[in-house]
Write a protein that holds these residues in place. Sequence first.
Motif, PDB file in Angstrom:
ATOM      1  N   UNK A  74      12.800  21.210  13.719  1.00 20.92           N
ATOM      2  CA  UNK A  74      13.381  21.353  15.070  1.00 20.92           C
ATOM      3  C   UNK A  74      12.676  20.479  16.108  1.00 20.92           C
ATOM      4  N   UNK A  75      11.399  20.221  15.906  1.00 24.93           N
ATOM      5  CA  UNK A  75      10.669  19.364  16.847  1.00 24.93           C
ATOM      6  C   UNK A  75      11.110  17.908  16.732  1.00 24.93           C
ATOM      7  N   UNK A  76      11.465  17.491  15.520  1.00 20.40           N
ATOM      8  CA  UNK A  76      11.890  16.104  15.307  1.00 20.40           C
ATOM      9  C   UNK A  76      13.319  15.860  15.776  1.00 20.40           C
ATOM     10  N   UNK A  77      14.197  16.854  15.622  1.00 18.27           N
ATOM     11  CA  UNK A  77      15.617  16.691  15.981  1.00 18.27           C
ATOM     12  C   UNK A  77      16.113  17.960  16.664  1.00 18.27           C
ATOM     13  N   UNK A  78      15.672  18.202  17.898  1.00 10.11           N
ATOM     14  CA  UNK A  78      16.025  19.451  18.584  1.00 10.11           C
ATOM     15  C   UNK A  78      17.519  19.613  18.832  1.00 10.11           C
ATOM     16  N   UNK A  79      18.225  18.521  19.170  1.00  6.96           N
ATOM     17  CA  UNK A  79      19.654  18.636  19.457  1.00  6.96           C
ATOM     18  C   UNK A  79      20.435  18.986  18.185  1.00  6.96           C
ATOM     19  N   UNK A  80      20.113  18.316  17.093  1.00  8.67           N
ATOM     20  CA  UNK A  80      20.810  18.576  15.836  1.00  8.67           C
ATOM     21  C   UNK A  80      20.552  20.014  15.371  1.00  8.67           C
ATOM     22  N   UNK A  81      19.318  20.440  15.443  1.00  9.62           N
ATOM     23  CA  UNK A  81      18.990  21.814  15.063  1.00  9.62           C
ATOM     24  C   UNK A  81      19.680  22.810  15.987  1.00  9.62           C
TER      25      UNK A  81
END
Length: 300
Positions: A74-81
């Motif tokens: 979630x830290x790497x891809x917050x929008x996708x998550x």
Amino acid sequence: MAHTRFAPDRGLTSRMVLTMFLLGLLYVVFVGALIALGVQTVVVLLVAAGTLLAQYFMSDRIALFAMHGRVVSPQEAPELHGVVDRLCAMADMPKPRVAIADSDVPNAFATGRNQKNAVVCATTGLMRRLDRAELEGVLAHEMSHVAHRDVAVMTVASFLGIVAGLMTRVALYSGLGGRRDNQNGAPIGLIVMLVSILVYAVSFVLTRALSRYRELAADRAGALLTQRPSALASALVKVSGEMSRIPTRDLREAEPFNAFFFAPALAGRSALTSLLATHPPLERRLEQLRGISAQLGQGV
């Protein structure tokens, strides 16, 4: 289908049952013909079963490896998550692993034999081109594949094609082609090869027809879950249009994975191509979404 809030699809279920029945019948006839010809099929069946099991239990890893995808936090891809979290809450299903594939080809896929072993992946090209509502529509489509256990069904459905393909190779390379059942009879290898090719062709057409319908079912389930068929339609149009701007070499490299994708990397327009396609035509998918919008009192 496992318990989720994705809309059930009786048409998809009936087509899965019918396709499995026809493939099973074809399998029985095929094996019976091979036994009648005196062909030892045990080794071929064992190899095919091993391939099937590996594909079934490792489909998520194979797909990620082939598409150069990696699971992200979630830290790497917050929008996708965030989009996946929202869809999981709406669908009442376990959260799959979330992955990103570094590719300019705008696409997405989901794979895994069940909800507990699923992964949903979006390419960087898709994330750059779609807004949040469109991305949500695409991922809802992909997650409905997981809910409907499409990967498991298509893996099992491909078994007969694997057997027939292996038998064709055995006939070609084992020297059976010159062996005759009697002095004046036709070569056994030639008969085996012709029967195998015919069985492969029939099973291929059946599984492709099921694949096209499951894409329509995923569009329907995703649109009904989000209640925004217009966003999914917009994503379809945008992705299909952007494909024409991708270098042909990149599309050719992605084409073998069309069966996994939200939209095919390359799509032909001839009648024969449509018969063998993994996805229905764009116009058919948009037509269905327009119908759903009308049912919901919206417009596409």
